[in-house]
Design an enzyme around this catalytic site. Sequence first.
Site, short mmCIF file in Angstrom:
data_model
loop_
_atom_site.label_atom_id
_atom_site.label_comp_id
_atom_site.label_asym_id
_atom_site.label_seq_id
_atom_site.Cartn_x
_atom_site.Cartn_y
_atom_site.Cartn_z
N TYR A 117 0.86 -1.18 0.00
CA TYR A 117 0.00 0.00 0.00
C TYR A 117 0.89 1.22 0.00
O TYR A 117 1.82 1.32 0.80
CB TYR A 117 -0.88 -0.01 1.26
CG TYR A 117 -1.84 1.17 1.36
CD1 TYR A 117 -2.95 1.25 0.54
CD2 TYR A 117 -1.61 2.18 2.29
CE1 TYR A 117 -3.83 2.33 0.64
CE2 TYR A 117 -2.49 3.26 2.40
CZ TYR A 117 -3.60 3.33 1.57
OH TYR A 117 -4.46 4.39 1.68
N ASP A 167 9.37 2.87 -0.43
CA ASP A 167 8.33 3.51 0.37
C ASP A 167 8.64 3.20 1.83
O ASP A 167 8.33 2.11 2.33
CB ASP A 167 6.95 2.98 -0.04
CG ASP A 167 5.84 3.57 0.82
OD1 ASP A 167 6.15 4.24 1.83
OD2 ASP A 167 4.66 3.34 0.49
N LYS A 174 4.47 9.06 8.78
CA LYS A 174 4.36 8.52 10.14
C LYS A 174 5.40 9.10 11.11
O LYS A 174 5.24 10.24 11.55
CB LYS A 174 4.41 6.99 10.07
CG LYS A 174 3.26 6.45 9.18
CD LYS A 174 3.10 4.97 9.25
CE LYS A 174 2.13 4.43 8.22
NZ LYS A 174 0.74 4.50 8.55
N1 PMP Z 1 2.91 4.01 2.29
C1 PMP Z 1 2.86 3.11 3.27
C2 PMP Z 1 3.89 2.03 3.32
C3 PMP Z 1 1.87 3.18 4.25
O1 PMP Z 1 1.83 2.28 5.21
C4 PMP Z 1 0.92 4.23 4.18
C5 PMP Z 1 -0.19 4.38 5.20
N2 PMP Z 1 -0.35 3.41 6.10
C6 PMP Z 1 1.01 5.14 3.14
C7 PMP Z 1 2.02 5.01 2.21
C8 PMP Z 1 0.05 6.29 3.02
O2 PMP Z 1 0.24 7.19 4.05
P1 PMP Z 1 -0.94 8.19 4.52
O3 PMP Z 1 -1.98 7.33 5.13
O4 PMP Z 1 -0.25 9.12 5.47
O5 PMP Z 1 -1.43 8.89 3.30
#
Ligand code: PMP
Length: 427
Positions: free
Chosen positions: A144, A239, A267
């Site tokens: 994701y 990511d 995060k």
């Molecule tokens: N990349 C990863 C690996 C994530 O875990 C997340 C959210 N859990 C995102 C991108 C997206 O981040 P956000 O919810 O702050 O938009």
Amino acid sequence: MLYQRSSALFDEAYKYIPGGVNSPVRAFKGVGGVPVFMKSAKGAYLTDADDRTYIDYINSWGPAILGHTHPDVLEAVQKQAEKGFSFGTPTELETEIAKLIVKNVPNIDQIRMVSSGTEACMSAVRLARGYTGRNKIIKFEGCYHGHSDSFLIKAGSGAATFGNPNSPGVTAGTAKDTLLARYNDFEQVKDIFRNNEGEIAAVIIEPVAGNMGCVLPENNFLQKLRTVCDEYGTLLIFDEVMTGFRLAFGGAQEVFNVKADLVTYGKVIGGGMPVGAFAGRNEIMDALAPKGAVYQAGTLSGNPLAMRAGLTTLELIKGNLNFFENISKTTETLDFEIGKILNEKGIQHRINRKGSMMSVFFHISSVSNFDEAANANHALFNNFFHQLLANGIYLPPSGYETWFISDAIKQNEIDRTLEVIRKFEYS
Ligand code: PMP
């Protein structure tokens, strides 16, 4: 009734907010039941609307790595708030946090702040496309990268939990530029490269996946991706929204000793405030506006309150020499002790762990990709989740999510957690 006030609040929220929540994974749709409404958090604990407390293994889905409301972060944000909430101009603080990160994370020269992980990943892919002049990307099933259109193709996290990994509303034109591969299947990646020569702008990957539960790269998968990307002139995007400043200060790049071309963050970098970022070497980052032609912007990007929370959090982590070792040790203890209890109960399971990320899969085989994660016994996970919740242990409400261990979880919390798991009954 355990969750009486949460239940009433959810009914009310449901009338005015789609599904009663502002982000789907909060809705407990996968595990069933009513989402618990929290009203405060301190250290390792959350307090809900019914005044029950929970040991928190989600930690706001990762940001609260120090535990909640760390006194130093709180004080820094309070002081910053007195100076103003947002200026829409550059501030010295933005350079301060950028400098700290660039100097301590391998292989990046510049970093651009945004307001979420989604924005970070979306922007990194645009930059990769602009820089290479190519359209296609490879992403992995079960990963994701936020809810931007290109990523909602066999996506993990809530998209997997609710069974709609390919979202309606994503056009066929967009979807065709996202090529899918199985996590840890390097042969498949090579085939995709061979069949799309000169067309792939970037490979984007969670270097330790956390959105199909915790799944680790195996057999030098990341190193192999580096090599194939070099061979075909494709950018490798890590990511690190989950892994950045969590596996190590330098994230997965440091831990696995693999250099990515672009790295995305979220995060922990915001210390609980809405922050994301993407970073890379000068030659690539210079392609970004206003210096370069690839456009990206944000009214609240680099917001002073968010930067202050992030900077203070990163400084606290950096100032504690044993920080990553300590949270890894806590996680290792949980892994080992939970495994022992489940074995004694004769419950088939696998625990995947890296640093302070872990997941318990109720599965007989190892879990190395999305299909294997999907084949775990999710009904049993849901049962496990609810028994723990009723006894004050707050796990992510889905078998497709990762537990995030914070530095506030100490022996007391571990003991209490294990005591509850010892009483787990399954039918
Ligand atoms: N990349 C990863 C690996 C994530 O875990 C997340 C959210 N859990 C995102 C991108 C997206 O981040 P956000 O919810 O702050 O938009």
